[in-house]
Design a protein around this motif. Structure first.
Motif, PDB file in Angstrom:
ATOM      1  N   VAL A  24      23.827  38.494 -18.808  1.00  0.00           N
ATOM      2  CA  VAL A  24      24.194  37.382 -17.925  1.00  0.00           C
ATOM      3  C   VAL A  24      23.664  37.630 -16.515  1.00  0.00           C
ATOM      4  CG1 VAL A  24      26.145  36.177 -16.858  1.00  0.00           C
ATOM      5  CG2 VAL A  24      26.193  36.715 -19.301  1.00  0.00           C
ATOM      6  N   VAL A  25      23.812  38.861 -16.029  1.00  0.00           N
ATOM      7  CA  VAL A  25      23.305  39.211 -14.698  1.00  0.00           C
ATOM      8  C   VAL A  25      21.785  39.039 -14.653  1.00  0.00           C
ATOM      9  CG1 VAL A  25      22.973  41.122 -13.076  1.00  0.00           C
ATOM     10  CG2 VAL A  25      25.212  40.749 -14.123  1.00  0.00           C
ATOM     11  N   ALA A  26      21.098  39.504 -15.682  1.00  0.00           N
ATOM     12  CA  ALA A  26      19.646  39.395 -15.723  1.00  0.00           C
ATOM     13  C   ALA A  26      19.191  37.941 -15.700  1.00  0.00           C
ATOM     14  CB  ALA A  26      19.101  40.098 -16.964  1.00  0.00           C
ATOM     15  N   LEU A  27      19.832  37.116 -16.514  1.00  0.00           N
ATOM     16  CA  LEU A  27      19.458  35.700 -16.548  1.00  0.00           C
ATOM     17  C   LEU A  27      19.738  35.019 -15.211  1.00  0.00           C
ATOM     18  CD1 LEU A  27      20.654  34.727 -20.128  1.00  0.00           C
ATOM     19  CD2 LEU A  27      18.304  35.006 -19.320  1.00  0.00           C
ATOM     20  N   GLY A  28      20.862  35.335 -14.610  1.00  0.00           N
ATOM     21  CA  GLY A  28      21.191  34.761 -13.306  1.00  0.00           C
ATOM     22  C   GLY A  28      20.210  35.198 -12.231  1.00  0.00           C
ATOM     23  N   ALA A  29      19.848  36.463 -12.249  1.00  0.00           N
ATOM     24  CA  ALA A  29      18.901  36.973 -11.258  1.00  0.00           C
ATOM     25  C   ALA A  29      17.519  36.364 -11.453  1.00  0.00           C
ATOM     26  CB  ALA A  29      18.831  38.496 -11.339  1.00  0.00           C
ATOM     27  N   LEU A  30      17.086  36.262 -12.688  1.00  0.00           N
ATOM     28  CA  LEU A  30      15.760  35.705 -12.947  1.00  0.00           C
ATOM     29  C   LEU A  30      15.669  34.233 -12.570  1.00  0.00           C
ATOM     30  CD1 LEU A  30      14.900  37.471 -16.315  1.00  0.00           C
ATOM     31  CD2 LEU A  30      13.843  37.877 -14.086  1.00  0.00           C
ATOM     32  N   THR A  31      16.729  33.487 -12.808  1.00  0.00           N
ATOM     33  CA  THR A  31      16.693  32.059 -12.455  1.00  0.00           C
ATOM     34  C   THR A  31      16.753  31.840 -10.951  1.00  0.00           C
ATOM     35  OG1 THR A  31      19.076  31.847 -12.774  1.00  0.00           O
ATOM     36  CG2 THR A  31      17.675  31.289 -14.647  1.00  0.00           C
ATOM     37  N   SER A  32      17.262  32.825 -10.209  1.00  0.00           N
ATOM     38  CA  SER A  32      17.314  32.672  -8.751  1.00  0.00           C
ATOM     39  C   SER A  32      16.152  33.382  -8.056  1.00  0.00           C
ATOM     40  CB  SER A  32      18.653  33.181  -8.206  1.00  0.00           C
ATOM     41  OG  SER A  32      18.750  34.579  -8.384  1.00  0.00           O
ATOM     42  N   GLY A  33      15.189  33.870  -8.844  1.00  0.00           N
ATOM     43  CA  GLY A  33      13.988  34.446  -8.258  1.00  0.00           C
ATOM     44  C   GLY A  33      14.056  35.927  -7.922  1.00  0.00           C
ATOM     45  N   ARG A  34      15.128  36.602  -8.287  1.00  0.00           N
ATOM     46  CA  ARG A  34      15.235  38.050  -8.012  1.00  0.00           C
ATOM     47  C   ARG A  34      14.728  38.810  -9.234  1.00  0.00           C
ATOM     48  NH1 ARG A  34      21.235  38.816  -6.659  1.00  0.00           N
ATOM     49  NH2 ARG A  34      21.315  37.518  -8.497  1.00  0.00           N
ATOM     50  N   THR A  36      13.157  41.740  -9.654  1.00  0.00           N
ATOM     51  CA  THR A  36      13.421  43.170  -9.815  1.00  0.00           C
ATOM     52  C   THR A  36      14.815  43.404 -10.376  1.00  0.00           C
ATOM     53  OG1 THR A  36      11.947  43.679  -7.968  1.00  0.00           O
ATOM     54  CG2 THR A  36      13.490  45.393  -8.630  1.00  0.00           C
ATOM     55  N   VAL A  37      15.803  42.718  -9.825  1.00  0.00           N
ATOM     56  CA  VAL A  37      17.176  42.848 -10.323  1.00  0.00           C
ATOM     57  C   VAL A  37      17.254  42.358 -11.766  1.00  0.00           C
ATOM     58  CG1 VAL A  37      19.551  42.029 -10.031  1.00  0.00           C
ATOM     59  CG2 VAL A  37      18.202  42.671  -8.032  1.00  0.00           C
ATOM     60  N   GLY A  38      16.588  41.250 -12.044  1.00  0.00           N
ATOM     61  CA  GLY A  38      16.586  40.703 -13.396  1.00  0.00           C
ATOM     62  C   GLY A  38      15.955  41.662 -14.396  1.00  0.00           C
ATOM     63  N   LEU A  39      14.844  42.279 -14.007  1.00  0.00           N
ATOM     64  CA  LEU A  39      14.176  43.223 -14.896  1.00  0.00           C
ATOM     65  C   LEU A  39      15.044  44.447 -15.163  1.00  0.00           C
ATOM     66  CD1 LEU A  39      11.621  44.178 -16.409  1.00  0.00           C
ATOM     67  CD2 LEU A  39      10.915  45.241 -14.263  1.00  0.00           C
ATOM     68  N   LEU A  40      15.623  45.012 -14.107  1.00  0.00           N
ATOM     69  CA  LEU A  40      16.461  46.198 -14.277  1.00  0.00           C
ATOM     70  C   LEU A  40      17.710  45.902 -15.106  1.00  0.00           C
ATOM     71  CD1 LEU A  40      16.160  47.811 -10.742  1.00  0.00           C
ATOM     72  CD2 LEU A  40      15.063  48.540 -12.871  1.00  0.00           C
ATOM     73  N   ALA A  41      18.345  44.765 -14.840  1.00  0.00           N
ATOM     74  CA  ALA A  41      19.522  44.393 -15.622  1.00  0.00           C
ATOM     75  C   ALA A  41      19.140  44.126 -17.073  1.00  0.00           C
ATOM     76  CB  ALA A  41      20.200  43.172 -15.009  1.00  0.00           C
ATOM     77  N   GLY A  42      17.984  43.505 -17.293  1.00  0.00           N
ATOM     78  CA  GLY A  42      17.521  43.245 -18.650  1.00  0.00           C
ATOM     79  C   GLY A  42      17.245  44.528 -19.419  1.00  0.00           C
ATOM     80  N   LEU A  43      16.618  45.495 -18.758  1.00  0.00           N
ATOM     81  CA  LEU A  43      16.365  46.783 -19.395  1.00  0.00           C
ATOM     82  C   LEU A  43      17.666  47.510 -19.712  1.00  0.00           C
ATOM     83  CD1 LEU A  43      13.286  48.058 -17.364  1.00  0.00           C
ATOM     84  CD2 LEU A  43      13.333  47.285 -19.748  1.00  0.00           C
ATOM     85  N   GLY A  44      18.619  47.426 -18.804  1.00  0.00           N
ATOM     86  CA  GLY A  44      19.927  48.028 -19.059  1.00  0.00           C
ATOM     87  C   GLY A  44      20.624  47.373 -20.231  1.00  0.00           C
ATOM     88  N   ALA A  45      20.508  46.054 -20.317  1.00  0.00           N
ATOM     89  CA  ALA A  45      21.113  45.321 -21.432  1.00  0.00           C
ATOM     90  C   ALA A  45      20.480  45.729 -22.760  1.00  0.00           C
ATOM     91  CB  ALA A  45      20.969  43.815 -21.215  1.00  0.00           C
ATOM     92  N   LEU A  46      19.173  45.884 -22.766  1.00  0.00           N
ATOM     93  CA  LEU A  46      18.491  46.320 -23.992  1.00  0.00           C
ATOM     94  C   LEU A  46      18.938  47.718 -24.407  1.00  0.00           C
ATOM     95  CD1 LEU A  46      14.844  45.048 -23.423  1.00  0.00           C
ATOM     96  CD2 LEU A  46      16.483  44.235 -25.119  1.00  0.00           C
ATOM     97  N   GLY A  47      19.051  48.616 -23.445  1.00  0.00           N
ATOM     98  CA  GLY A  47      19.481  49.982 -23.755  1.00  0.00           C
ATOM     99  C   GLY A  47      20.900  50.035 -24.284  1.00  0.00           C
ATOM    100  N   ALA A  48      21.806  49.355 -23.605  1.00  0.00           N
ATOM    101  CA  ALA A  48      23.204  49.351 -24.044  1.00  0.00           C
ATOM    102  C   ALA A  48      23.344  48.644 -25.389  1.00  0.00           C
ATOM    103  CB  ALA A  48      24.087  48.669 -22.996  1.00  0.00           C
ATOM    104  N   GLY A  49      22.595  47.571 -25.593  1.00  0.00           N
ATOM    105  CA  GLY A  49      22.625  46.871 -26.874  1.00  0.00           C
ATOM    106  C   GLY A  49      22.089  47.725 -28.006  1.00  0.00           C
ATOM    107  N   PHE A  50      21.024  48.480 -27.737  1.00  0.00           N
ATOM    108  CA  PHE A  50      20.477  49.396 -28.741  1.00  0.00           C
ATOM    109  C   PHE A  50      21.513  50.442 -29.127  1.00  0.00           C
ATOM    110  CE2 PHE A  50      18.480  53.465 -29.719  1.00  0.00           C
ATOM    111  CZ  PHE A  50      17.681  53.123 -30.801  1.00  0.00           C
TER     112      PHE A  50
END
Length: 72
Positions: A24-34, A36-50
């Protein structure tokens, strides 16, 4: 190569919830143009999901931690 389970119970549930929150954080950050935050949150989500999906965490393995018996 089979991965030995070392994530279970409450630890697994926590990682799954963390993956959802970080998504959710990644999607929110990416839609608001941030991007770097979106990428880092997305990578964290992938790791925790794995970790939650496979019941394996490389850091737990390196540290000798096993949470499969707590609540499983």
């Amino acid at each position: 190569m089979a991965l030995d389970r070392n994530v279970g119970g409450i630890d697994r549930l926590g990682r799954a919830l963390l993956a959802v929150v970080l998504t959710v954080v990644a999607l929110g950050a990416l839609t608001s143009g941030r991007r770097t935050v979106g990428l880092l949150a997305g990578l964290g989500a992938l790791g925790a999901g794995f970790n939650a999906t496979t019941c394996f965490c490389g850091l737990n393995a390196a540290l000798g931690l096993d949470t499969t018996s707590d609540g499983d």
